[in-house]
Structures are given as structure tokens and as C-alpha cells.
Write a protein that holds these residues in place. Structure first.
Motif, mmCIF file in Angstrom:
data_model
loop_
_atom_site.group_PDB
_atom_site.id
_atom_site.type_symbol
_atom_site.label_atom_id
_atom_site.label_comp_id
_atom_site.label_asym_id
_atom_site.label_seq_id
_atom_site.Cartn_x
_atom_site.Cartn_y
_atom_site.Cartn_z
ATOM 1 N N ASN A 94 1.056 -1.009 0.104
ATOM 2 C CA ASN A 94 0.118 -0.210 -0.052
ATOM 3 C C ASN A 94 0.842 1.394 0.008
ATOM 4 O O ASN A 94 1.805 1.277 0.551
ATOM 5 C CB ASN A 94 -0.834 0.209 1.293
ATOM 6 C CG ASN A 94 -2.131 1.066 1.194
ATOM 7 O OD1 ASN A 94 -1.676 2.165 0.553
ATOM 8 N ND2 ASN A 94 -3.073 0.827 1.855
ATOM 9 N N LYS A 100 0.173 3.924 1.312
ATOM 10 C CA LYS A 100 0.025 4.427 2.397
ATOM 11 C C LYS A 100 1.023 4.133 3.618
ATOM 12 O O LYS A 100 0.968 2.728 3.832
ATOM 13 C CB LYS A 100 -1.621 4.681 3.053
ATOM 14 C CG LYS A 100 -1.700 4.989 4.123
ATOM 15 C CD LYS A 100 -2.062 6.396 4.324
ATOM 16 C CE LYS A 100 -2.737 6.819 5.683
ATOM 17 N NZ LYS A 100 -1.519 6.812 6.699
ATOM 18 N N CYS A 147 -0.340 1.735 7.654
ATOM 19 C CA CYS A 147 -1.821 0.938 7.506
ATOM 20 C C CYS A 147 -1.872 -0.719 7.926
ATOM 21 O O CYS A 147 -2.868 -1.164 7.567
ATOM 22 C CB CYS A 147 -2.239 1.180 6.135
ATOM 23 S SG CYS A 147 -0.970 0.180 4.897
ATOM 24 N N LYS A 196 0.975 -2.726 6.989
ATOM 25 C CA LYS A 196 1.724 -3.828 6.167
ATOM 26 C C LYS A 196 2.625 -4.617 7.037
ATOM 27 O O LYS A 196 2.750 -5.827 6.659
ATOM 28 C CB LYS A 196 2.351 -3.039 5.268
ATOM 29 C CG LYS A 196 1.477 -2.247 4.076
ATOM 30 C CD LYS A 196 2.514 -1.720 3.025
ATOM 31 C CE LYS A 196 3.378 -0.643 3.778
ATOM 32 N NZ LYS A 196 2.762 0.651 3.905
ATOM 33 N N PRO A 235 6.043 2.189 1.835
ATOM 34 C CA PRO A 235 4.877 2.818 1.578
ATOM 35 C C PRO A 235 4.945 3.866 0.556
ATOM 36 O O PRO A 235 4.552 4.759 0.650
ATOM 37 C CB PRO A 235 4.699 3.756 2.740
ATOM 38 C CG PRO A 235 5.968 3.861 3.435
ATOM 39 C CD PRO A 235 6.698 2.642 3.094
ATOM 40 N N PRO A 254 -3.779 -3.788 2.593
ATOM 41 C CA PRO A 254 -4.342 -3.407 3.873
ATOM 42 C C PRO A 254 -4.681 -1.919 3.926
ATOM 43 O O PRO A 254 -4.173 -1.062 3.346
ATOM 44 C CB PRO A 254 -3.179 -3.464 4.869
ATOM 45 C CG PRO A 254 -1.922 -3.642 4.215
ATOM 46 C CD PRO A 254 -2.294 -3.912 2.879
ATOM 47 N N SER A 255 -5.899 -1.492 4.338
ATOM 48 C CA SER A 255 -6.332 0.065 4.518
ATOM 49 C C SER A 255 -7.032 0.068 5.924
ATOM 50 O O SER A 255 -7.455 -0.988 6.506
ATOM 51 C CB SER A 255 -7.258 -0.091 3.275
ATOM 52 O OG SER A 255 -8.293 -0.741 3.467
ATOM 53 N N LYS A 256 -6.877 1.188 6.180
ATOM 54 C CA LYS A 256 -7.660 1.750 7.434
ATOM 55 C C LYS A 256 -9.252 2.074 7.080
ATOM 56 O O LYS A 256 -9.478 2.678 6.113
ATOM 57 C CB LYS A 256 -6.978 2.799 8.230
ATOM 58 C CG LYS A 256 -5.752 2.515 8.910
ATOM 59 C CD LYS A 256 -5.378 3.712 9.625
ATOM 60 C CE LYS A 256 -3.949 3.063 10.278
ATOM 61 N NZ LYS A 256 -3.548 4.315 11.220
#
Length: 91
Positions: free
Chosen positions: A7, A9, A12, A14, A67, A86-88
């Protein structure tokens, strides 16, 4: 099986997800992130010790990535069997 956790970002999850997957799957883990979260955690816990990409010995390999986008990341994406992003959740 090559499993890529990526990701663009930061923060998050990882590295956490990569460490958990490597434990559950009894997989090698490769830390591509210069921040080195996997390497640092391995020093403190003596678990999830990262391996060099050339010295993978197990059936499954989990790749923890930085990231941001890199040429290496593009190559890893092409070679991966599974890509997990993965993400929030935001409410």
C-alpha cells in the motif's frame, strides 16, 4: 507462493500483517521496506527474522514493502501470486 503486502500509505498495517501471515503460514518473510520494521521487531522478539530474497527456503514467502512506489515494487507485483492491500477504515 509469493504473497505481497503493499500500500502506498504508511501506517496501514503492512508490516504487522506480513509478520502475522509469516507466522501462521510458516513462511519466509522478506523486508523490502527501508524503515525496517520487520528487521527491528526480529531483533527484539527473535521471531519473523527476515531473509534475503535470494535465500528463500520455505514454500510460502511474504514480502513487506515500503509505503511508496518503486521499480522494485512494480517487479514484485508482477511476480506475486497474491497481493494484499491493507487499509484503514474511515468512519
Amino acid at each position: 507462493m509469493q504473497i505481497l503486502i503493499t500500500n502506498t500509505k504508511g501506517g496501514c498495517g503492512k508490516s504487522t500483517l506480513a509478520a502475522c501471515l509469516s507466522e501462521v503460514l510458516d513462511a519466509d518473510i522478506v523486508d523490502h521496506d527501508p524503515q525496517g520494521t520487520i528487521r527491528l521487531n526480529a531483533q527484539h522478539t527473535n521471531r519473523h527474522k527476515p531473509v534475503d530474497p535470494a535465500s528463500q527456503t520455505k514454500k510460502h514467502v511474504v514480502h513487506d514493502t515500503p509505503p511508496y512506489n518503486t521499480t522494485q515494487l512494480n517487479s514484485l507485483i508482477k511476480e506475486a501470486d497474491i497481493i494484499i492491500i491493507p487499509s484503514k477504515l474511515m468512519y
